[in-house]
Write an enzyme that holds these catalytic residues in place. Structure first.
Site, PDB file in Angstrom:
ATOM      1  N   TYR A 160       0.845  -1.206   0.000  1.00 34.27           N
ATOM      2  CA  TYR A 160       0.000   0.000   0.000  1.00 34.27           C
ATOM      3  C   TYR A 160       0.878   1.253   0.000  1.00 34.27           C
ATOM      4  O   TYR A 160       0.656   2.188  -0.776  1.00 34.27           O
ATOM      5  CB  TYR A 160      -0.902  -0.038   1.232  1.00 34.27           C
ATOM      6  CG  TYR A 160      -1.619   1.245   1.569  1.00 34.27           C
ATOM      7  CD1 TYR A 160      -2.725   1.655   0.848  1.00 34.27           C
ATOM      8  CD2 TYR A 160      -1.196   2.039   2.642  1.00 34.27           C
ATOM      9  CE1 TYR A 160      -3.400   2.832   1.175  1.00 34.27           C
ATOM     10  CE2 TYR A 160      -1.862   3.204   2.977  1.00 34.27           C
ATOM     11  CZ  TYR A 160      -2.959   3.603   2.242  1.00 34.27           C
ATOM     12  OH  TYR A 160      -3.615   4.763   2.558  1.00 34.27           O
TER      13      TYR A 160
HETATM   14  P1  NAP Z   1     -12.943   4.885   2.580  1.00 36.92           P
HETATM   15  O1  NAP Z   1     -13.813   5.395   3.668  1.00 36.92           O
HETATM   16  O2  NAP Z   1     -12.490   3.473   2.620  1.00 36.92           O
HETATM   17  O3  NAP Z   1     -13.647   5.178   1.190  1.00 36.92           O
HETATM   18  C1  NAP Z   1     -12.980   4.819   0.010  1.00 36.92           C
HETATM   19  C2  NAP Z   1     -13.570   5.594  -1.127  1.00 36.92           C
HETATM   20  O4  NAP Z   1     -12.848   5.246  -2.330  1.00 36.92           O
HETATM   21  C3  NAP Z   1     -15.012   5.252  -1.380  1.00 36.92           C
HETATM   22  O5  NAP Z   1     -15.656   6.382  -1.899  1.00 36.92           O
HETATM   23  C4  NAP Z   1     -14.930   4.146  -2.413  1.00 36.92           C
HETATM   24  O6  NAP Z   1     -16.103   4.055  -3.234  1.00 36.92           O
HETATM   25  C5  NAP Z   1     -13.743   4.609  -3.229  1.00 36.92           C
HETATM   26  N1  NAP Z   1     -13.061   3.493  -3.865  1.00 36.92           N
HETATM   27  C6  NAP Z   1     -12.475   2.448  -3.265  1.00 36.92           C
HETATM   28  N2  NAP Z   1     -11.974   1.600  -4.176  1.00 36.92           N
HETATM   29  C7  NAP Z   1     -12.276   2.132  -5.385  1.00 36.92           C
HETATM   30  C8  NAP Z   1     -12.064   1.715  -6.716  1.00 36.92           C
HETATM   31  N3  NAP Z   1     -11.441   0.585  -7.024  1.00 36.92           N
HETATM   32  N4  NAP Z   1     -12.516   2.508  -7.712  1.00 36.92           N
HETATM   33  C9  NAP Z   1     -13.167   3.655  -7.431  1.00 36.92           C
HETATM   34  N5  NAP Z   1     -13.400   4.103  -6.198  1.00 36.92           N
HETATM   35  C10 NAP Z   1     -12.967   3.340  -5.184  1.00 36.92           C
HETATM   36  O7  NAP Z   1     -11.626   5.777   2.439  1.00 36.92           O
HETATM   37  P2  NAP Z   1     -10.892   6.715   3.505  1.00 36.92           P
HETATM   38  O8  NAP Z   1     -10.466   5.889   4.671  1.00 36.92           O
HETATM   39  O9  NAP Z   1     -11.653   7.953   3.699  1.00 36.92           O
HETATM   40  O10 NAP Z   1      -9.533   7.030   2.680  1.00 36.92           O
HETATM   41  C11 NAP Z   1      -9.557   7.960   1.625  1.00 36.92           C
HETATM   42  C12 NAP Z   1      -8.131   8.085   1.110  1.00 36.92           C
HETATM   43  O11 NAP Z   1      -7.272   8.461   2.196  1.00 36.92           O
HETATM   44  C13 NAP Z   1      -7.565   6.778   0.564  1.00 36.92           C
HETATM   45  O12 NAP Z   1      -6.756   7.044  -0.550  1.00 36.92           O
HETATM   46  C14 NAP Z   1      -6.729   6.246   1.708  1.00 36.92           C
HETATM   47  O13 NAP Z   1      -5.676   5.428   1.259  1.00 36.92           O
HETATM   48  C15 NAP Z   1      -6.221   7.540   2.316  1.00 36.92           C
HETATM   49  N6  NAP Z   1      -5.879   7.430   3.735  1.00 36.92           N
HETATM   50  C16 NAP Z   1      -6.818   7.066   4.642  1.00 36.92           C
HETATM   51  C17 NAP Z   1      -6.450   6.975   5.985  1.00 36.92           C
HETATM   52  C18 NAP Z   1      -7.459   6.604   7.031  1.00 36.92           C
HETATM   53  O14 NAP Z   1      -7.032   6.339   8.193  1.00 36.92           O
HETATM   54  N7  NAP Z   1      -8.743   6.568   6.756  1.00 36.92           N
HETATM   55  C19 NAP Z   1      -5.138   7.247   6.377  1.00 36.92           C
HETATM   56  C20 NAP Z   1      -4.218   7.612   5.419  1.00 36.92           C
HETATM   57  C21 NAP Z   1      -4.592   7.708   4.095  1.00 36.92           C
HETATM   58  P3  NAP Z   1     -17.347   3.100  -2.811  1.00 36.92           P
HETATM   59  O15 NAP Z   1     -18.008   3.773  -1.635  1.00 36.92           O
HETATM   60  O16 NAP Z   1     -18.213   3.053  -3.995  1.00 36.92           O
HETATM   61  O17 NAP Z   1     -16.760   1.772  -2.441  1.00 36.92           O
END
Ligand code: NAP
Length: 254
Positions: A160
């Site tokens: 990742y």
């Molecule tokens: P999340 O709640 O898991 O939501 C993921 C989002 O991305 C959803 O809208 C999902 O759409 C979409 N998605 C996932 N796979 C996809 C695909 N193959 N094609 C198109 N859309 C896709 O995400 P989050 O935790 O808020 O994280 C958002 C970003 O921040 C990510 O890039 C993650 O790596 C990064 N990040 C998160 C954290 C954390 O702790 N949360 C920390 C560091 C970085 P659907 O709803 O339709 O599935």
């Protein structure tokens, strides 16, 4: 007047979590926001309803990333939505937020898992960015959502983190390419951020995650959305090619 009046924005993965908060914030600043999702249409609709309830404007765009034809599918829906809602296919702000995590021990990592992480987290945003540059005007904004794991070791997220490292590289190199057009490209890197998954309801896990930060609380999606909104604004015109740590001081160590 918001800071983004008369602007348009695409936030990938804005059905939930950080993407949803970012879409809401950009819309609150006046941007017309394309709410992108992969499969959770119900959640995406909730984001759009929340935008509209707050007096903002947006529309839905469905496209799974990381599969053949992904960028074409997304851009076709995006440009149609932009023309319908603003009269022209012009995108001012791109937030590459959609992503998937690994959570796989190094000894369990497979080529398939690695390829999927790279396809969704690195390849799709790069080619999406290159495509939307065709209809992004001078002064545009590109924000890539990275991770604190680019600077903080977690062996279960090696693949990742590699995929996010590749995404972060696009900020560096595209910033140089696009400087003459006054388009900025930056990486915002969250630490642990409450995206509504069940782990954030477990008291012991909450305490552990909170203690990783300097502020002793878990990050909320709005903590990240506010940083993205700043980078999308005119106030951030002199910032490009950077890694912005939005981890609440997690990278400072305990
Ligand atoms: P999340 O709640 O898991 O939501 C993921 C989002 O991305 C959803 O809208 C999902 O759409 C979409 N998605 C996932 N796979 C996809 C695909 N193959 N094609 C198109 N859309 C896709 O995400 P989050 O935790 O808020 O994280 C958002 C970003 O921040 C990510 O890039 C993650 O790596 C990064 N990040 C998160 C954290 C954390 O702790 N949360 C920390 C560091 C970085 P659907 O709803 O339709 O599935």
């Amino acid at each position: 007047m918001g800071t983004l009046e008369n602007k348009t924005a695409l936030v990938t993965g804005s059905s939930r979590g950080i993407g949803r908060a970012t879409a809401l914030r950009l819309a609150a600043e006046g941007a017309v926001v394309a709410v992108h999702y992969a499969s959770n249409g119900t959640a995406a609709k909730e984001t759009l309803v929340a935008i509209e309830s707050a007096g903002g404007k947006g529309f839905l765009v469905q496209a799974e990333l990381g599969v053949p034809g992904d960028v074409d599918t997304l851009v076709t829906a995006l440009t149609a939505g932009l023309v319908e809602h603003t009269g022209e296919a012009r995108l001012d702000i791109l937030v590459n937020n959609a992503g998937i995590m690994g959570g796989v021990k190094p000894e369990d990592l497979t080529g398939e898992i690695f390829d999927r992480l790279m396809a969704v987290n690195a390849k799709a945003p790069l080619f999406l960015t290159l495509k939307v540059l065709e209809f992004m005007p001078d002064g545009g904004r590109i924000v890539n959502i990275g991770t604190g794991l680019l600077r903080y070791a977690n062996p279960e997220e090696i693949a990742y983190s590699m995929s996010k490292g590749a995404l972060d590289q696009t900020s560096l190199h595209l910033a140089r390419l696009l400087g003459p057009r006054n388009i900025t490209v930056n990486t915002v890197s969250p630490g642990v951020t409450n995206n509504g998954t069940p782990i954030f309801e477990v008291p012991e896990a909450r305490e552990f995650m909170a203690n990783m930060t300097a502020f002793k609380r878990i990050g909320e999606p709005e903590d990240i959305a506010d940083v993205v909104a700043f980078l999308a604004s005119n106030d951030a015109r002199w910032i490009t090619g950077t890694f912005v740590d939005a981890s609440g001081g997690t990278l400072l160590g305990g």
